[in-house]
Design a protein around this motif. Structure first.
Motif, PDB file in Angstrom:
ATOM      1  N   VAL A  41      14.623   0.147 -19.639  1.00  0.00           N
ATOM      2  CA  VAL A  41      13.389   0.422 -18.920  1.00  0.00           C
ATOM      3  C   VAL A  41      12.186   0.042 -19.774  1.00  0.00           C
ATOM      4  N   ARG A  42      11.040  -0.137 -19.121  1.00  0.00           N
ATOM      5  CA  ARG A  42       9.779  -0.419 -19.812  1.00  0.00           C
ATOM      6  C   ARG A  42       8.732   0.589 -19.361  1.00  0.00           C
ATOM      7  N   MET A  43       7.868   0.940 -20.318  1.00  0.00           N
ATOM      8  CA  MET A  43       6.800   1.885 -20.009  1.00  0.00           C
ATOM      9  C   MET A  43       5.655   1.700 -20.985  1.00  0.00           C
ATOM     10  N   ALA A  44       4.500   2.246 -20.646  1.00  0.00           N
ATOM     11  CA  ALA A  44       3.339   2.210 -21.532  1.00  0.00           C
ATOM     12  C   ALA A  44       3.648   3.026 -22.785  1.00  0.00           C
ATOM     13  N   SER A  45       3.253   2.513 -23.937  1.00  0.00           N
ATOM     14  CA  SER A  45       3.531   3.165 -25.220  1.00  0.00           C
ATOM     15  C   SER A  45       2.976   4.577 -25.286  1.00  0.00           C
ATOM     16  N   ASP A  46       1.797   4.796 -24.702  1.00  0.00           N
ATOM     17  CA  ASP A  46       1.174   6.112 -24.799  1.00  0.00           C
ATOM     18  C   ASP A  46       1.850   7.173 -23.937  1.00  0.00           C
ATOM     19  N   ARG A  47       2.816   6.791 -23.111  1.00  0.00           N
ATOM     20  CA  ARG A  47       3.542   7.755 -22.265  1.00  0.00           C
ATOM     21  C   ARG A  47       4.921   8.100 -22.822  1.00  0.00           C
ATOM     22  N   LEU A  48       5.293   7.437 -23.909  1.00  0.00           N
ATOM     23  CA  LEU A  48       6.638   7.603 -24.458  1.00  0.00           C
ATOM     24  C   LEU A  48       6.931   9.049 -24.859  1.00  0.00           C
ATOM     25  N   GLY A  49       6.028   9.691 -25.561  1.00  0.00           N
ATOM     26  CA  GLY A  49       6.263  11.059 -26.020  1.00  0.00           C
ATOM     27  C   GLY A  49       6.514  12.024 -24.885  1.00  0.00           C
ATOM     28  N   ALA A  50       5.689  11.966 -23.854  1.00  0.00           N
ATOM     29  CA  ALA A  50       5.847  12.860 -22.705  1.00  0.00           C
ATOM     30  C   ALA A  50       7.148  12.578 -21.956  1.00  0.00           C
ATOM     31  N   PHE A  51       7.482  11.302 -21.803  1.00  0.00           N
ATOM     32  CA  PHE A  51       8.723  10.941 -21.120  1.00  0.00           C
ATOM     33  C   PHE A  51       9.935  11.403 -21.923  1.00  0.00           C
ATOM     34  N   ALA A  52       9.933  11.163 -23.228  1.00  0.00           N
ATOM     35  CA  ALA A  52      11.048  11.585 -24.078  1.00  0.00           C
ATOM     36  C   ALA A  52      11.218  13.104 -24.030  1.00  0.00           C
ATOM     37  N   HIS A  53      10.106  13.833 -24.056  1.00  0.00           N
ATOM     38  CA  HIS A  53      10.179  15.297 -23.991  1.00  0.00           C
ATOM     39  C   HIS A  53      10.774  15.752 -22.656  1.00  0.00           C
ATOM     40  N   ALA A  54      10.313  15.153 -21.564  1.00  0.00           N
ATOM     41  CA  ALA A  54      10.833  15.519 -20.239  1.00  0.00           C
ATOM     42  C   ALA A  54      12.328  15.232 -20.128  1.00  0.00           C
ATOM     43  N   LEU A  55      12.772  14.106 -20.690  1.00  0.00           N
ATOM     44  CA  LEU A  55      14.195  13.767 -20.648  1.00  0.00           C
ATOM     45  C   LEU A  55      15.020  14.762 -21.470  1.00  0.00           C
ATOM     46  N   ARG A  56      14.524  15.124 -22.655  1.00  0.00           N
ATOM     47  CA  ARG A  56      15.242  16.111 -23.484  1.00  0.00           C
ATOM     48  C   ARG A  56      15.364  17.439 -22.755  1.00  0.00           C
ATOM     49  N   GLU A  57      14.269  17.860 -22.141  1.00  0.00           N
ATOM     50  CA  GLU A  57      14.271  19.132 -21.415  1.00  0.00           C
ATOM     51  C   GLU A  57      15.251  19.093 -20.236  1.00  0.00           C
TER      52      GLU A  57
END
Length: 72
Positions: A41-57
């Motif tokens: 997948v591809r995404m904006a760099s500034d959204r990576l942290g929030a996306f990674a956190h949501a996936l972990r949760e």
């Protein structure tokens, strides 16, 4: 932009797709095997942290991300 590889079992795939939509993540490729799926997948760099956190949760910490920076 960032490119991510997400390796998930089939049971988590629906939740991953929902979170991708919520975080503006675009699917580039999807490979299935007997154990699950690997998404590229591809995404904006500034959204990576929030996306990674949501996936972990959502996966209770089971999700593995492999990120490599892409040219914008």
């Amino acid at each position: 932009m960032r490119e991510l590889r997400l390796r998930r079992g089939f049971a988590d795939l629906g939740e991953v797709h929902v979170l991708m939509g919520l975080h503006g993540v675009r699917k580039v490729d999807e490979q299935f095997d007997s154990d699950g799926v690997t998404l590229r997948v591809r995404m904006a760099s500034d959204r990576l942290g929030a996306f990674a956190h949501a996936l972990r949760e959502a996966s209770r910490g089971r999700l593995a991300l492999q990120a490599s920076e892409l040219d914008d």
